[in-house]
Design a protein around this motif. Structure first.
Motif, PDB file in Angstrom:
ATOM      1  N   TYR A  65      64.799  28.749  14.184  1.00 26.36           N
ATOM      2  CA  TYR A  65      63.363  28.823  13.931  1.00 26.36           C
ATOM      3  C   TYR A  65      63.104  28.115  12.612  1.00 26.36           C
ATOM      4  O   TYR A  65      63.737  28.433  11.603  1.00 26.36           O
ATOM      5  N   PHE A  66      62.192  27.146  12.625  1.00 25.20           N
ATOM      6  CA  PHE A  66      61.913  26.349  11.425  1.00 25.20           C
ATOM      7  C   PHE A  66      60.413  26.237  11.198  1.00 25.20           C
ATOM      8  O   PHE A  66      59.657  26.031  12.153  1.00 25.20           O
ATOM      9  N   GLU A  67      60.003  26.356   9.950  1.00 26.34           N
ATOM     10  CA  GLU A  67      58.637  26.029   9.549  1.00 26.34           C
ATOM     11  C   GLU A  67      58.725  25.308   8.205  1.00 26.34           C
ATOM     12  O   GLU A  67      59.439  25.750   7.307  1.00 26.34           O
ATOM     13  N   PHE A  68      57.991  24.222   8.112  1.00 29.97           N
ATOM     14  CA  PHE A  68      57.968  23.414   6.895  1.00 29.97           C
ATOM     15  C   PHE A  68      56.523  23.179   6.485  1.00 29.97           C
ATOM     16  O   PHE A  68      55.636  23.102   7.329  1.00 29.97           O
ATOM     17  N   VAL A  69      56.295  23.042   5.174  1.00 32.50           N
ATOM     18  CA  VAL A  69      54.971  22.742   4.640  1.00 32.50           C
ATOM     19  C   VAL A  69      54.939  21.274   4.243  1.00 32.50           C
ATOM     20  O   VAL A  69      55.866  20.779   3.595  1.00 32.50           O
ATOM     21  N   GLY A  70      53.868  20.583   4.631  1.00 31.70           N
ATOM     22  CA  GLY A  70      53.712  19.165   4.325  1.00 31.70           C
ATOM     23  C   GLY A  70      53.818  18.883   2.837  1.00 31.70           C
ATOM     24  O   GLY A  70      53.307  19.629   2.009  1.00 31.70           O
ATOM     25  N   ASP A  71      54.478  17.783   2.530  1.00 30.73           N
ATOM     26  CA  ASP A  71      54.693  17.400   1.145  1.00 30.73           C
ATOM     27  C   ASP A  71      54.311  15.938   0.931  1.00 30.73           C
ATOM     28  O   ASP A  71      53.542  15.617   0.051  1.00 30.73           O
ATOM     29  N   ASP A  72      54.846  15.061   1.734  1.00 32.53           N
ATOM     30  CA  ASP A  72      54.594  13.620   1.638  1.00 32.53           C
ATOM     31  C   ASP A  72      53.889  13.235   2.923  1.00 32.53           C
ATOM     32  O   ASP A  72      54.518  12.962   3.935  1.00 32.53           O
ATOM     33  N   MET A  73      52.568  13.247   2.913  1.00 28.89           N
ATOM     34  CA  MET A  73      51.801  13.209   4.155  1.00 28.89           C
ATOM     35  C   MET A  73      51.131  11.867   4.467  1.00 28.89           C
ATOM     36  O   MET A  73      50.361  11.790   5.415  1.00 28.89           O
ATOM     37  N   VAL A  74      51.410  10.829   3.703  1.00 26.60           N
ATOM     38  CA  VAL A  74      50.718   9.565   3.933  1.00 26.60           C
ATOM     39  C   VAL A  74      51.735   8.437   4.109  1.00 26.60           C
ATOM     40  O   VAL A  74      52.660   8.295   3.314  1.00 26.60           O
ATOM     41  N   LEU A  75      51.554   7.681   5.184  1.00 25.00           N
ATOM     42  CA  LEU A  75      52.340   6.481   5.421  1.00 25.00           C
ATOM     43  C   LEU A  75      51.368   5.416   5.899  1.00 25.00           C
ATOM     44  O   LEU A  75      50.695   5.592   6.926  1.00 25.00           O
ATOM     45  N   GLU A  76      51.274   4.354   5.149  1.00 24.61           N
ATOM     46  CA  GLU A  76      50.313   3.300   5.459  1.00 24.61           C
ATOM     47  C   GLU A  76      50.506   2.794   6.889  1.00 24.61           C
ATOM     48  O   GLU A  76      51.628   2.574   7.345  1.00 24.61           O
ATOM     49  N   GLY A  77      49.403   2.654   7.587  1.00 24.50           N
ATOM     50  CA  GLY A  77      49.432   2.105   8.931  1.00 24.50           C
ATOM     51  C   GLY A  77      49.529   3.144  10.042  1.00 24.50           C
ATOM     52  O   GLY A  77      49.480   2.789  11.215  1.00 24.50           O
ATOM     53  N   VAL A  78      49.693   4.406   9.688  1.00 21.18           N
ATOM     54  CA  VAL A  78      49.743   5.456  10.708  1.00 21.18           C
ATOM     55  C   VAL A  78      48.777   6.581  10.333  1.00 21.18           C
ATOM     56  O   VAL A  78      48.415   6.750   9.172  1.00 21.18           O
ATOM     57  N   LYS A  79      48.397   7.344  11.317  1.00 15.83           N
ATOM     58  CA  LYS A  79      47.502   8.475  11.110  1.00 15.83           C
ATOM     59  C   LYS A  79      48.323   9.659  10.592  1.00 15.83           C
ATOM     60  O   LYS A  79      49.352  10.009  11.167  1.00 15.83           O
ATOM     61  N   SER A  80      47.887  10.286   9.528  1.00 18.02           N
ATOM     62  CA  SER A  80      48.632  11.398   8.939  1.00 18.02           C
ATOM     63  C   SER A  80      48.377  12.686   9.716  1.00 18.02           C
ATOM     64  O   SER A  80      47.383  12.818  10.441  1.00 18.02           O
ATOM     65  N   PHE A  81      49.274  13.641   9.542  1.00 16.57           N
ATOM     66  CA  PHE A  81      49.064  14.965  10.130  1.00 16.57           C
ATOM     67  C   PHE A  81      47.771  15.575   9.594  1.00 16.57           C
ATOM     68  O   PHE A  81      47.045  16.251  10.310  1.00 16.57           O
ATOM     69  N   MET A  82      47.489  15.359   8.320  1.00 17.51           N
ATOM     70  CA  MET A  82      46.284  15.933   7.715  1.00 17.51           C
ATOM     71  C   MET A  82      45.039  15.399   8.422  1.00 17.51           C
ATOM     72  O   MET A  82      44.125  16.155   8.734  1.00 17.51           O
ATOM     73  N   GLU A  83      45.038  14.104   8.682  1.00 15.07           N
ATOM     74  CA  GLU A  83      43.914  13.483   9.371  1.00 15.07           C
ATOM     75  C   GLU A  83      43.846  13.968  10.822  1.00 15.07           C
ATOM     76  O   GLU A  83      42.789  14.336  11.319  1.00 15.07           O
TER      77      GLU A  83
END
Length: 127
Positions: A39-57
């Protein structure tokens, strides 16, 4: 490759991360009692990569929210299906989740969660 996973992602108010974590740790143990092997849960840390839609978005997160990304590993889809029937009926889950879904102080909003079951196509382990 018989493992099966349930994956999920959702926004969570940053101010409740520690409170949520304490509940999630107990929830993880319940899932393991019903057949989960990890069972794994992680909190977003590095959420932006140019050219792709982020999880936040994608998740429509608001200022002050973080993204939680997690997955539960089962030895098979059959065991996962049984766990998905039994875990929600476990009275400990009701008790644990109730404070998170209190409308006066909503910490976890299931209507904003994306979820799915996944069968493997590639599975490697680095030793």
């Amino acid at each position: 490759m018989s493992n099966y996973i349930d994956g999920f992602v959702f926004p969570l108010p940053q101010i409740y991360v520690e409170e949520y974590k304490q509940v999630a740790e107990k929830v993880a143990e319940i899932w393991k009692e019903y057949g989960a092997i990890d069972y794994f849960e992680f909190v977003g840390d590095d959420m932006v990569l140019e050219g792709v839609k982020s999880f936040m978005e994608t998740m429509g997160s608001n200022p002050g929210e973080v993204i939680v990304f997690g997955w539960v590993v089962f030895p098979s889809k059959e065991i996962r299906d049984l766990a998905n029937e039994k875990v929600p009926m476990d009275p400990r889950m009701t008790e644990l989740v109730a404070p998170l879904i209190n409308p006066d102080r909503l910490i976890f909003d299931a209507s904003r969660m994306a979820y799915g079951g996944f069968r493997p196509i590639v599975q490697t382990k680095i030793d």
